[in-house]
Design a protein around this motif. Structure first.
Motif, PDB file in Angstrom:
ATOM      1  N   UNK A  58       0.864  -1.182   0.000  1.00  0.00           N
ATOM      2  CA  UNK A  58       0.000   0.000   0.000  1.00  0.00           C
ATOM      3  C   UNK A  58       0.895   1.225   0.000  1.00  0.00           C
ATOM      4  N   UNK A  59       0.432   2.306  -0.650  1.00  0.00           N
ATOM      5  CA  UNK A  59       1.202   3.545  -0.610  1.00  0.00           C
ATOM      6  C   UNK A  59       1.284   4.214  -1.967  1.00  0.00           C
ATOM      7  N   UNK A  60       1.651   5.473  -1.917  1.00  0.00           N
ATOM      8  CA  UNK A  60       1.893   6.247  -3.138  1.00  0.00           C
ATOM      9  C   UNK A  60       3.336   6.715  -3.095  1.00  0.00           C
ATOM     10  N   UNK A  61       4.099   6.346  -4.112  1.00  0.00           N
ATOM     11  CA  UNK A  61       5.536   6.614  -4.096  1.00  0.00           C
ATOM     12  C   UNK A  61       6.097   6.603  -5.503  1.00  0.00           C
ATOM     13  N   UNK A  62       7.303   7.131  -5.623  1.00  0.00           N
ATOM     14  CA  UNK A  62       8.051   7.041  -6.869  1.00  0.00           C
ATOM     15  C   UNK A  62       9.398   6.414  -6.575  1.00  0.00           C
ATOM     16  N   UNK A  63       9.889   5.653  -7.526  1.00  0.00           N
ATOM     17  CA  UNK A  63      11.127   4.890  -7.355  1.00  0.00           C
ATOM     18  C   UNK A  63      12.049   5.169  -8.526  1.00  0.00           C
ATOM     19  N   UNK A  67      20.423   2.755 -12.687  1.00  0.00           N
ATOM     20  CA  UNK A  67      20.640   2.807 -14.123  1.00  0.00           C
ATOM     21  C   UNK A  67      19.495   3.428 -14.897  1.00  0.00           C
ATOM     22  N   UNK A  68      18.415   3.756 -14.189  1.00  0.00           N
ATOM     23  CA  UNK A  68      17.259   4.331 -14.865  1.00  0.00           C
ATOM     24  C   UNK A  68      17.273   5.845 -14.737  1.00  0.00           C
ATOM     25  N   UNK A  69      16.735   6.513 -15.753  1.00  0.00           N
ATOM     26  CA  UNK A  69      16.593   7.972 -15.670  1.00  0.00           C
ATOM     27  C   UNK A  69      15.137   8.361 -15.458  1.00  0.00           C
ATOM     28  N   UNK A  70      14.270   7.376 -15.493  1.00  0.00           N
ATOM     29  CA  UNK A  70      12.841   7.641 -15.348  1.00  0.00           C
ATOM     30  C   UNK A  70      12.339   7.107 -14.016  1.00  0.00           C
ATOM     31  N   UNK A  71      11.609   7.942 -13.292  1.00  0.00           N
ATOM     32  CA  UNK A  71      11.008   7.484 -12.036  1.00  0.00           C
ATOM     33  C   UNK A  71       9.809   6.587 -12.337  1.00  0.00           C
ATOM     34  N   UNK A  72       9.686   5.543 -11.554  1.00  0.00           N
ATOM     35  CA  UNK A  72       8.548   4.640 -11.612  1.00  0.00           C
ATOM     36  C   UNK A  72       7.532   5.146 -10.596  1.00  0.00           C
ATOM     37  N   UNK A  73       6.302   5.376 -11.022  1.00  0.00           N
ATOM     38  CA  UNK A  73       5.271   5.911 -10.123  1.00  0.00           C
ATOM     39  C   UNK A  73       4.321   4.796  -9.701  1.00  0.00           C
ATOM     40  N   UNK A  74       4.121   4.661  -8.418  1.00  0.00           N
ATOM     41  CA  UNK A  74       3.283   3.593  -7.865  1.00  0.00           C
ATOM     42  C   UNK A  74       2.214   4.221  -6.982  1.00  0.00           C
ATOM     43  N   UNK A  75       0.990   3.760  -7.141  1.00  0.00           N
ATOM     44  CA  UNK A  75      -0.094   4.204  -6.254  1.00  0.00           C
ATOM     45  C   UNK A  75      -0.952   2.970  -5.969  1.00  0.00           C
ATOM     46  N   UNK A  76      -0.684   2.327  -4.854  1.00  0.00           N
ATOM     47  CA  UNK A  76      -1.411   1.103  -4.531  1.00  0.00           C
ATOM     48  C   UNK A  76      -0.439  -0.045  -4.369  1.00  0.00           C
ATOM     49  N   UNK A  77      -0.667  -1.115  -5.112  1.00  0.00           N
ATOM     50  CA  UNK A  77       0.223  -2.267  -4.996  1.00  0.00           C
ATOM     51  C   UNK A  77       1.103  -2.364  -6.233  1.00  0.00           C
ATOM     52  N   UNK A  78       2.296  -2.868  -6.057  1.00  0.00           N
ATOM     53  CA  UNK A  78       3.244  -3.021  -7.165  1.00  0.00           C
ATOM     54  C   UNK A  78       4.416  -3.848  -6.671  1.00  0.00           C
ATOM     55  N   UNK A  79       5.177  -4.360  -7.606  1.00  0.00           N
ATOM     56  CA  UNK A  79       6.409  -5.074  -7.251  1.00  0.00           C
ATOM     57  C   UNK A  79       7.506  -4.618  -8.190  1.00  0.00           C
ATOM     58  N   UNK A  80       8.664  -4.314  -7.628  1.00  0.00           N
ATOM     59  CA  UNK A  80       9.812  -4.004  -8.488  1.00  0.00           C
ATOM     60  C   UNK A  80      11.055  -4.708  -7.958  1.00  0.00           C
ATOM     61  N   UNK A  81      12.021  -4.873  -8.863  1.00  0.00           N
ATOM     62  CA  UNK A  81      13.230  -5.623  -8.562  1.00  0.00           C
ATOM     63  C   UNK A  81      14.431  -4.680  -8.504  1.00  0.00           C
ATOM     64  N   UNK A  82      15.317  -4.923  -7.572  1.00  0.00           N
ATOM     65  CA  UNK A  82      16.544  -4.127  -7.479  1.00  0.00           C
ATOM     66  C   UNK A  82      17.734  -5.090  -7.453  1.00  0.00           C
ATOM     67  N   UNK A  86      23.647  -2.392  -5.763  1.00  0.00           N
ATOM     68  CA  UNK A  86      23.277  -1.155  -6.457  1.00  0.00           C
ATOM     69  C   UNK A  86      22.592  -0.234  -5.442  1.00  0.00           C
ATOM     70  N   UNK A  87      22.213   0.932  -5.905  1.00  0.00           N
ATOM     71  CA  UNK A  87      21.507   1.884  -5.066  1.00  0.00           C
ATOM     72  C   UNK A  87      20.225   2.309  -5.777  1.00  0.00           C
ATOM     73  N   UNK A  88      19.178   2.574  -4.992  1.00  0.00           N
ATOM     74  CA  UNK A  88      17.934   3.076  -5.584  1.00  0.00           C
ATOM     75  C   UNK A  88      17.351   4.156  -4.704  1.00  0.00           C
ATOM     76  N   UNK A  89      16.551   5.027  -5.331  1.00  0.00           N
ATOM     77  CA  UNK A  89      15.983   6.164  -4.607  1.00  0.00           C
ATOM     78  C   UNK A  89      14.475   6.039  -4.533  1.00  0.00           C
ATOM     79  N   UNK A  90      13.930   6.539  -3.455  1.00  0.00           N
ATOM     80  CA  UNK A  90      12.489   6.495  -3.224  1.00  0.00           C
ATOM     81  C   UNK A  90      11.991   7.877  -2.828  1.00  0.00           C
ATOM     82  N   UNK A  91      10.869   8.273  -3.410  1.00  0.00           N
ATOM     83  CA  UNK A  91      10.157   9.479  -2.969  1.00  0.00           C
ATOM     84  C   UNK A  91       8.801   8.994  -2.468  1.00  0.00           C
ATOM     85  N   UNK A  92       8.619   8.994  -1.165  1.00  0.00           N
ATOM     86  CA  UNK A  92       7.398   8.460  -0.573  1.00  0.00           C
ATOM     87  C   UNK A  92       6.395   9.599  -0.363  1.00  0.00           C
TER      88      UNK A  92
END
Lengths: 103, 103
Positions: A58-63, A67-82, A86-92
């Motif tokens: 649950x939640x609204x966030x961007x990831x 290696x990506x230049x595009x943020x992934x936008x999530x609102x609800x349920x989702x699954x992503x792989x890291x 490596x390092x990844x950024x989150x905007x909650x």
């Protein structure tokens, strides 16, 4: 799967960013582990030791994945792989409930 | 006891006060349950349905137990009891990790 059965739970929480990100470690019967966590609104960056599968419950966030230049936008349920090491950024944006698996 | 073994963990978090208080429910082999939670700094009030035993694993906080006029001050580890069907107040000063048992 709404619950994990026959598992071991580590009592002490894992605490990051002054408690704005916290999790509990759950050891599964097959020897693998997951962490069940909460992220409060804010900006975070994490590094991985192992490959991580992040299931957003649950939640609204961007990831921003490594290696990506595009943020992934999530609102609800989702699954992503890291990938590992490596390092990844989150905007909650709203309280985010997650389950992270390691492999 | 630093971990709970042979338990079931409910995946979804319990969220209160906009996520400033969150917990995960753990079902023990004897049929009882505990919740493992985190409280961020702030002022909170909770009601109890069952008797609660609150074990503070880490944190600095003050507690006003039902019927009491004196705040209990905790810095580190502590355990306090809250009767069923009452209300208690918490003033959390630093990120607080807890384990709550019900009976």
């Amino acid at each position: 799967m709404s619950q994990f059965e026959n598992v071991t739970v580590i009592k002490q929480a894992n605490v990051y960013y002054d408690g704005k990100v916290t999790s509990r470690t759950v050891l599964l019967p097959d020897g693998s582990k997951v962490t069940l966590g909460i992220m409060l609104p804010g900006s975070y960056e994490f590094g991985t030791d192992q490959h991580e599968t992040m299931e957003i419950l649950a939640g609204k966030l961007s990831v921003l994945l490594p290696g990506s230049e595009e943020w992934l936008h999530i609102d609800g349920t989702a699954t992503f792989e890291v990938p590992a090491n490596t390092r990844f950024k989150l905007e909650i944006s709203t309280v985010t409930d997650y389950c992270c698996s390691y492999s």
